[in-house]
Structure formats: structure tokens, C-alpha cells
Design an enzyme around this catalytic site. Structure first.
Site, PDB file in Angstrom:
ATOM      1  N   HIS A  23      42.695  17.895  16.503  1.00  0.00           N
ATOM      2  CA  HIS A  23      42.672  16.509  16.000  1.00  0.00           C
ATOM      3  C   HIS A  23      43.710  16.324  14.890  1.00  0.00           C
ATOM      4  O   HIS A  23      43.513  15.528  13.970  1.00  0.00           O
ATOM      5  CB  HIS A  23      41.277  16.117  15.506  1.00  0.00           C
ATOM      6  N   GLY A 111      38.843  17.141  32.479  1.00  0.00           N
ATOM      7  CA  GLY A 111      37.940  16.746  31.401  1.00  0.00           C
ATOM      8  C   GLY A 111      37.366  17.923  30.644  1.00  0.00           C
ATOM      9  O   GLY A 111      36.270  17.845  30.096  1.00  0.00           O
ATOM     10  N   GLU A 149      49.543   7.599  28.764  1.00  0.00           N
ATOM     11  CA  GLU A 149      48.126   7.833  28.442  1.00  0.00           C
ATOM     12  C   GLU A 149      47.635   6.818  27.393  1.00  0.00           C
ATOM     13  O   GLU A 149      46.523   6.326  27.463  1.00  0.00           O
ATOM     14  CB  GLU A 149      47.917   9.281  27.962  1.00  0.00           C
ATOM     15  N   ASP A 161      49.757  17.536  23.577  1.00  0.00           N
ATOM     16  CA  ASP A 161      49.516  18.028  24.940  1.00  0.00           C
ATOM     17  C   ASP A 161      50.785  17.938  25.781  1.00  0.00           C
ATOM     18  O   ASP A 161      51.181  18.886  26.458  1.00  0.00           O
ATOM     19  CB  ASP A 161      48.404  17.218  25.611  1.00  0.00           C
TER      20      ASP A 161
HETATM   21  P1  ADP Z   1      41.573  16.800  30.112  1.00  0.00           P
HETATM   22  O1  ADP Z   1      42.958  16.312  29.871  1.00  0.00           O
HETATM   23  O2  ADP Z   1      41.010  17.573  28.985  1.00  0.00           O
HETATM   24  O3  ADP Z   1      41.425  17.543  31.404  1.00  0.00           O
HETATM   25  P2  ADP Z   1      41.090  13.978  30.289  1.00  0.00           P
HETATM   26  O4  ADP Z   1      39.838  13.171  30.314  1.00  0.00           O
HETATM   27  O5  ADP Z   1      42.110  13.675  29.262  1.00  0.00           O
HETATM   28  O6  ADP Z   1      40.646  15.511  30.239  1.00  0.00           O
HETATM   29  O7  ADP Z   1      41.828  13.866  31.698  1.00  0.00           O
HETATM   30  C1  ADP Z   1      41.119  14.058  32.915  1.00  0.00           C
HETATM   31  C2  ADP Z   1      41.530  12.973  33.896  1.00  0.00           C
HETATM   32  O8  ADP Z   1      42.871  13.209  34.384  1.00  0.00           O
HETATM   33  C3  ADP Z   1      40.681  12.977  35.171  1.00  0.00           C
HETATM   34  O9  ADP Z   1      39.477  12.243  34.978  1.00  0.00           O
HETATM   35  C4  ADP Z   1      41.619  12.301  36.154  1.00  0.00           C
HETATM   36  O10 ADP Z   1      41.620  10.899  35.988  1.00  0.00           O
HETATM   37  C5  ADP Z   1      42.993  12.842  35.738  1.00  0.00           C
HETATM   38  N1  ADP Z   1      43.322  14.051  36.528  1.00  0.00           N
HETATM   39  C6  ADP Z   1      43.472  15.307  36.078  1.00  0.00           C
HETATM   40  N2  ADP Z   1      43.736  16.174  37.085  1.00  0.00           N
HETATM   41  C7  ADP Z   1      43.773  15.439  38.220  1.00  0.00           C
HETATM   42  C8  ADP Z   1      43.987  15.736  39.605  1.00  0.00           C
HETATM   43  N3  ADP Z   1      44.216  16.975  40.028  1.00  0.00           N
HETATM   44  N4  ADP Z   1      43.925  14.702  40.485  1.00  0.00           N
HETATM   45  C9  ADP Z   1      43.677  13.448  40.067  1.00  0.00           C
HETATM   46  N5  ADP Z   1      43.470  13.114  38.793  1.00  0.00           N
HETATM   47  C10 ADP Z   1      43.494  14.074  37.868  1.00  0.00           C
HETATM   48 MG    MG Z   2      43.505  14.902  28.386  1.00  0.00          MG
END
Ligand code: ADP
Ligand code: MG
Length: 375
Positions: A23, A111, A149, A161
Site C-alpha cells: 500500500h 484475485g 485499471e 504491479d
Molecule cells: P489480482 O490482480 O490480485 O489477481 P484483481 O482483482 O486486481 O486481482 O484482478 C483479477 C481480475 O483480472 C479478474 O477478476 C479478471 O477480471 C481479470 N483477469 C485476470 N486473469 C484473467 C484471465 N486469465 N482471463 C480473464 N480475466 C482475467
Molecule cells: Mg490486481
């Protein structure tokens, strides 16, 4: 899946870890991330016409017209990560994209705080840059991905990131100043320990609420600080002793958040020094202190994450552990002695399942290179 040979380009885009400095990116301080050996793989090919077709093994396909103005889709649709970067690219390189298809496969859990979102955004940006010879610099690509984003998905994430996904290198951690974007690549001197991610399988809801709330609180703290000390521009630059002078001005919860930021920034600088000196014990202590602050001052942990970190404190084979990413679920990052990883994983998996009736996923990972084209 269409056979590989029909595709013109394949890109591998990694997830990232962050050893310490959580953070902190959106508060303009220092972080210590690295790209890892888990990836999203994206295959691209150009096509005739106007319609692009995007598919992911994990989600429903979608189509869009590359020549019409792009808008975010409702309900947090995953398309927004893709449409957001295309929108950003078209702003910098108008009329330089034509129709294409892309197929996505991933071994990154979504996620979980390993930034599958940045892997997706950066992989699309990097791939299109190459497919259409756009000549975007690395920094332009990082900023396009972050803005996608922020604006299309609605998560006010910082730049860490995307920076780690694009700039990562084998066996190096990145000491990044998130305000100036100056960075140093440091040797990841962690032997005989290895990085193990323990996924609570509690999905965080970053975009939804608390992440953006924390950002807002930090802005409130900063406004108050600037009114008394106008030379500070970023919360992470304000030393703890200055924050302590505001005890009566800042609301208790705002004061706690600001205190965490000052302490975490100092821990990150200290951690980068002890890492270079090879003092992994001290490095681990700083990770534990980071978790403590995230849990009790920044209030972004959850019982599952706290359980995993507390459990590790009883085991000498784990030198450091903390939650990683936005919080409220996702993973802990652990430095575990390489001879005891299997033993420890068996113990903690059972303990976690007994406690929460939830599966624990364990991922042993190596620091690896940033986004690249697969030859
Ligand atoms: P993190 O970045 O920690 O994994 P986030 O909530 O920021 O978590 O991002 C996750 C989101 O990114 C998923 O809910 C989806 O919308 C998108 N995403 C990530 N990987 C994929 C994938 N392989 N196919 C489609 N969407 C994806
Ligand atoms: Mg993320």
C-alpha cells in the site's frame, strides 16, 4: 483453441510478488517487487474486418469493433482490462490498430494478490505493441496499463504491479521509487530460503471498496499535512516524527493509516539494505513487522491471512511472512528454508483446513523475467 501455428505472436506476461512496501505505491514511496515464473499466455493474430474476438479459458469470450469508440462494460466485466489498454494505446497511437483476435490462458490465480490484472493488461499492451509495431516505450506501456485499471476497471491502483510485470528480471528484485520511477535492480539474495505463496482462497474484492477507501484516507491525511508542512507532496515521504505532531488534528483512524505508511516506507528502505548485506533474518523480521502494521494499523488483513502469518512464527524454517497485495484475502508471501518446504506445507495446509474448512493452495515460485515474446 486454434492451433498455435495460426497465431502470429505469443506473449508471456508474469504475475508479481512484492517482498515489502505494501500500500505504498500510491503514496509515492518505495516498494520491492519482482516478476515471477507464473504467467498469463496470450496468443494474437491479425484478422480482416473490424471486429476483434477475445477469449480466455477462464471467462466468457467477448467481441468489439476496433474502429468504434470504446467504453467500459458494466458489472466489472473482465473485458475492461483489455478494452482499457486498447483505449489507452489508441490515444497515443491513433489509427494504428486494426482488427485482431487474441486467446488467453493463465496459470495465475485471479484475485489473489499476485496481480493477474497487471499481467493481463501488460500482456495485451506488450503484445499489441509488437504485433502492430507501435514503438511504445516500456514506460508508456506501464502507464497505459495502469490507466486502464484506474479508468476502465475503476481500481485506483498505483504503478507497482505494472512496473514489475514490464521491468522484472531473473533473480532481481526492483527497488522502485513510485514517485520518481527511479529504480535499482537488486540481487535477490535469499538462499537458502525460497519464496512460497500461500493462497487463502478468500478472493479479495479490490476494485469494489476498501482499496479505494484507503487511498481516499491517505489523501485526507496528506491535505492536512500539506496545510502545516507545505513542502511534503507524498504521504510516504513524511517521517513518522512529523506525523506524530498531528495527533490532535487527525482523526484516530486517519492517524493510524498515516503512521503505517511512514513505518512501512522506512521498513522497505531498511529491507533493501539488509537484503544487500545478506541479513535474511533481519529481512524476515521486517516482513513480520509489515504484516503487523497492515493488520493492526492499516486494517487490510483478515482472519485467514493473520492465521497463516501467526502459524509461521512458531516455525524456524519460515524466516518471514506477511500478507501480500491489496488485502482482505489473497496470498501470504513466505520465505521458507528450502529443505523444509514440503514438511511445512503439509503442516500448515492441515492446520488451515481444520481452522477454516477451506483449502489452502501453496505455490513455490521463483523470481523471473518480465513480459516477453515466446520464440
Ligand atoms: P489480482 O490482480 O490480485 O489477481 P484483481 O482483482 O486486481 O486481482 O484482478 C483479477 C481480475 O483480472 C479478474 O477478476 C479478471 O477480471 C481479470 N483477469 C485476470 N486473469 C484473467 C484471465 N486469465 N482471463 C480473464 N480475466 C482475467
Ligand atoms: Mg490486481
Amino acid at each position: 483453441m486454434v492451433a498455435n501455428k495460426n497465431f502470429h505472436l505469443t506473449v508471456k506476461s508474469p504475475g508479481r510478488i512484492n517482498l515489502i512496501g505494501e500500500h505504498i505505491d500510491y503514496n509515492g514511496g518505495h516498494v520491492l517487487p519482482a516478476a515471477i515464473d507464473l504467467n498469463i499466455t496470450i496468443r494474437f493474430k491479425k484478422r480482416e474486418g473490424r471486429v476483434c474476438h477475445v477469449s480466455s479459458k477462464a471467462k466468457d469470450d467477448f467481441k468489439f469493433n476496433i474502429y468504434e469508440p470504446l467504453k467500459p462494460k458494466p458489472n466489472n466485466h473482465w473485458a475492461n482490462y483489455v478494452l482499457g489498454v486498447i483505449n489507452g494505446i489508441l490515444k497515443l497511437r491513433p489509427q494504428q490498430l486494426s482488427a485482431f483476435d487474441c486467446e488467453i490462458e493463465s496459470d495465475l490465480p485471479m484475485g489473489s494478490g499476485i496481480s493477474s490484472s497487471a499481467a493481463l493488461e501488460c500482456g495485451i499492451t506488450f503484445g499489441l505493441n509488437s504485433l502492430f509495431n507501435l514503438n511504445l516505450s516500456k514506460l508508456e506501456q506501464i502507464k497505459i496499463a495502469q490507466k486502464a485499471e484506474n479508468d476502465f476497471v475503476g481500481t485506483k491502483c498505483g504503478i507497482m504491479d505494472q512496473f514489475a510485470v514490464i521491468m522484472g528480471e531473473e533473480k532481481k528484485v526492483i527497488l522502485l521509487n513510485c514517485e520518481t520511477l527511479k529504480y535499482e535492480l537488486l540481487d535477490a539474495n535469499i538462499d537458502p530460503y525460497k519464496i512460497v505463496l500461500l493462497n487463502t482462497n478468500v478472493e479479495h474484492k479490490l476494485a469494489s471498496s476498501e482499496y479505494n477507501n484507503r487511498r481516499k484516507v491517505c489523501e485526507i491525511a496528506m491535505e492536512m499535512i500539506k496545510s502545516k508542512y507545505p513542502h511534503y507532496h507524498q504521504l510516504a515521504q513524511v517521517p513518522l516524527k512529523v506525523i506524530e505532531t498531528l495527533e490532535n488534528e487527525l482523526q484516530e483512524s486517519v492517524l493510524r493509516r498515516a503512521t503505517f505508511v511512514a513505518e512501512e516506507e522506512k521498513r522497505t528502505i531498511d529491507a533493501s539494505i539488509v537484503l544487500q548485506n545478506g541479513d535474511i533474518t533481519k529481512f524476515g523480521e521486517l516482513m513480520y513487522a509489515s504484516h503487523e502494521g497492515l493488520s493492526n494499523k492499516y486494517d487490510v488483513s483478515c482472519p485467514e491471512l493473520d492465521f497463516l502469518v501467526d502459524y509461521s512464527k512458531k516455525h524456524n524454517s519460515v524466516v518471514g511472512s506477511r500478507m501480500m497485495g491489496g488485502g482482505f484475502g489473497g496470498c501470504t508471501i513466505n520465505l521458507i528454508h528450502k529443505d523444509y518446504i514440503q514438511y511445512y506445507i503439509e503442516l500448515i495446509t492441515k492446520a488451515y483446513e481444520d481452522q477454516f474448512d477451506l483449502e489452502l493452495s501453496c505455490i513455490e515460485t521463483e523470481i523471473s523475467k518480465g513480459v516477453s515474446i515466446v520464440r
